[in-house]
Write an enzyme that holds these catalytic residues in place. Structure first.
Site, PDB file in Angstrom:
ATOM      1  N   HIS A   1       0.487  -1.092   0.156  1.00 34.27           N
ATOM      2  CA  HIS A   1       0.380   0.359   0.140  1.00 34.27           C
ATOM      3  C   HIS A   1       1.357   0.644  -0.180  1.00 34.27           C
ATOM      4  O   HIS A   1       1.350   1.735   1.370  1.00 34.27           O
ATOM      5  CB  HIS A   1      -0.948  -0.314   1.178  1.00 34.27           C
ATOM      6  CG  HIS A   1      -1.680   1.414   1.722  1.00 34.27           C
ATOM      7  ND1 HIS A   1      -2.773   0.633   0.714  1.00 34.27           N
ATOM      8  CD2 HIS A   1      -2.160   2.398   1.766  1.00 34.27           C
ATOM      9  CE1 HIS A   1      -4.378   1.964   1.157  1.00 34.27           C
ATOM     10  NE2 HIS A   1      -2.936   2.977   1.825  1.00 34.27           N
TER      11      HIS A   1
ATOM     12  N   ASP B   1       0.878   5.255   0.144  1.00 34.52           N
ATOM     13  CA  ASP B   1      -0.081   6.006   0.591  1.00 34.52           C
ATOM     14  C   ASP B   1       0.780   7.350  -0.110  1.00 34.52           C
ATOM     15  O   ASP B   1       2.015   8.277   0.325  1.00 34.52           O
ATOM     16  CB  ASP B   1       0.155   6.355   2.164  1.00 34.52           C
ATOM     17  CG  ASP B   1      -1.389   5.680   3.126  1.00 34.52           C
ATOM     18  OD1 ASP B   1      -2.128   5.744   2.395  1.00 34.52           O
ATOM     19  OD2 ASP B   1      -0.115   4.704   3.250  1.00 34.52           O
TER      20      ASP B   1
ATOM     21  N   MET C   1       0.290  11.893   0.092  1.00 31.96           N
ATOM     22  CA  MET C   1      -0.589  12.902   0.855  1.00 31.96           C
ATOM     23  C   MET C   1       0.354  13.927  -0.416  1.00 31.96           C
ATOM     24  O   MET C   1       1.718  14.091  -0.008  1.00 31.96           O
ATOM     25  CB  MET C   1       0.429  12.661   1.563  1.00 31.96           C
ATOM     26  CG  MET C   1       0.157  11.844   3.056  1.00 31.96           C
ATOM     27  SD  MET C   1      -0.285  11.456   4.317  1.00 31.96           S
ATOM     28  CE  MET C   1      -0.368   9.779   4.433  1.00 31.96           C
TER      29      MET C   1
ATOM     30  N   MET D   1      -3.479  10.705  -1.486  1.00 31.71           N
ATOM     31  CA  MET D   1      -4.605  11.305  -1.261  1.00 31.71           C
ATOM     32  C   MET D   1      -4.054  13.313  -1.359  1.00 31.71           C
ATOM     33  O   MET D   1      -3.244  13.692  -0.554  1.00 31.71           O
ATOM     34  CB  MET D   1      -4.205  11.318   0.902  1.00 31.71           C
ATOM     35  CG  MET D   1      -4.567  10.182   1.244  1.00 31.71           C
ATOM     36  SD  MET D   1      -3.854   9.641   2.494  1.00 31.71           S
ATOM     37  CE  MET D   1      -2.980   8.327   1.992  1.00 31.71           C
TER      38      MET D   1
ATOM     39  N   MET E   1     -12.240   4.915   4.630  1.00 32.46           N
ATOM     40  CA  MET E   1     -10.963   4.798   6.301  1.00 32.46           C
ATOM     41  C   MET E   1     -11.459   4.981   7.624  1.00 32.46           C
ATOM     42  O   MET E   1     -13.062   5.412   7.878  1.00 32.46           O
ATOM     43  CB  MET E   1     -11.164   6.851   5.710  1.00 32.46           C
ATOM     44  CG  MET E   1      -9.828   6.817   4.452  1.00 32.46           C
ATOM     45  SD  MET E   1      -8.472   5.956   4.190  1.00 32.46           S
ATOM     46  CE  MET E   1      -7.184   6.091   5.538  1.00 32.46           C
TER      47      MET E   1
ATOM     48  N   ASP F   1      -8.332   1.297   5.695  1.00 34.66           N
ATOM     49  CA  ASP F   1      -6.916   1.989   6.254  1.00 34.66           C
ATOM     50  C   ASP F   1      -7.370   2.880   7.212  1.00 34.66           C
ATOM     51  O   ASP F   1      -7.806   4.059   7.747  1.00 34.66           O
ATOM     52  CB  ASP F   1      -6.972   2.325   5.763  1.00 34.66           C
ATOM     53  CG  ASP F   1      -5.776   3.069   5.301  1.00 34.66           C
ATOM     54  OD1 ASP F   1      -4.800   2.577   5.449  1.00 34.66           O
ATOM     55  OD2 ASP F   1      -5.411   4.224   3.663  1.00 34.66           O
TER      56      ASP F   1
END
Ligand code: DX5
Ligand code: ZN
Length: 216
Positions: free
Chosen positions: A35, A37, A39, A70, A139, A177
């Site tokens: 995963h 992420d 941001m 994100m 989320m 998550d």
């Protein structure tokens, strides 16, 4: 609990000075996906990593990369991240100008598409995309940081998404998550989730394989 349980290791909790080693640790420990992420410091307060790091991970990863964007207006980066090795790209519907177009763009590049909602966003926001998206990410913490406690008030949303998918005969992946560990995994699976992201719990465990097993 009809779908197979998929465990995705969140690299946000990896040791960035030893990222390749930690990708291998996750794969050898039995994780199904990595995963990743991303941001941008706007959609969420923090900045994590982006394309150059994804490129490196894409070159060495032995299991699929699950990219969680994100990022405000994620469509700007979808093509690039698909080229760099993402197998699945999840965008937040709160961040998209046109969520359906983002899903179409991901599918047009031959990848799987996920739609994410923050804890305060109601399930009604993703209903128009059921049957179009491959996965819904509910989320279970406020996005932006690893290591936060699980928000049990999100369980009802997982149940609702599963019920809506079942009513429509859709074999949907439901991802969770944030704050997922050996205890909270049972709760989210019971509610209908089948893709479990975990960062601080997995990377903080002395026995990675045993921690992965405890999530299944
Ligand atoms: C949070 C990220 C998560 C995070 C999860 O915004 O999307 O993927 O890494 O971390 P843990 O499992 O530590 O809650
Ligand atoms: Zn994530």
């Amino acid at each position: 609990m009809k779908n197979k349980i998929i465990v995705s290791a969140s690299l946000l909790s990896a040791d960035f000075a030893n990222l390749g080693r930690d990708c291998e640790r996750a794969a050898a420990g039995g994780c199904d996906w990595l995963h990743f992420d991303i941001m941008d410091g706007l959609f969420v307060p923090s900045i994590s990593f982006g394309g150059p790091v994804l490129q490196c991970v894409g070159e060495i990863a032995s299991i699929p990369i699950d990219v969680h964007m994100m990022v405000t207006e994620p469509a700007r980066y979808i093509e690039r991240y698909c080229e760099l090795g993402a197998s699945l790209i999840t965008v937040h519907t709160e961040a998209c100008k046109d969520t359906a177009a983002a899903i179409d763009m991901i599918h047009g590049l031959g990848k799987r598409a996920g739609i994410a909602i923050k804890p305060a966003t109601p399930v009604s926001e993703i209903v128009p995309y059921l049957g179009k998206a491959d996965m819904v990410l509910v989320m279970t913490v406020e996005p932006g940081f690893g290591g936060q406690p699980f928000m049990s008030e999100t369980l009802g949303k997982i149940t609702e998404v599963r019920r809506l998918a079942d009513e429509r005969g859709i074999d949907l992946d439901i991802q969770v998550d944030g704050g997922i560990n050996g205890e909270t995994a049972s709760l989210v699976k019971q509610a209908g989730a089948n893709v479990l992201v975990s960062g601080s719990y997995l990377f903080g465990s002395a026995d990675f394989s045993a921690a992965v097993d405890s999530l299944r």
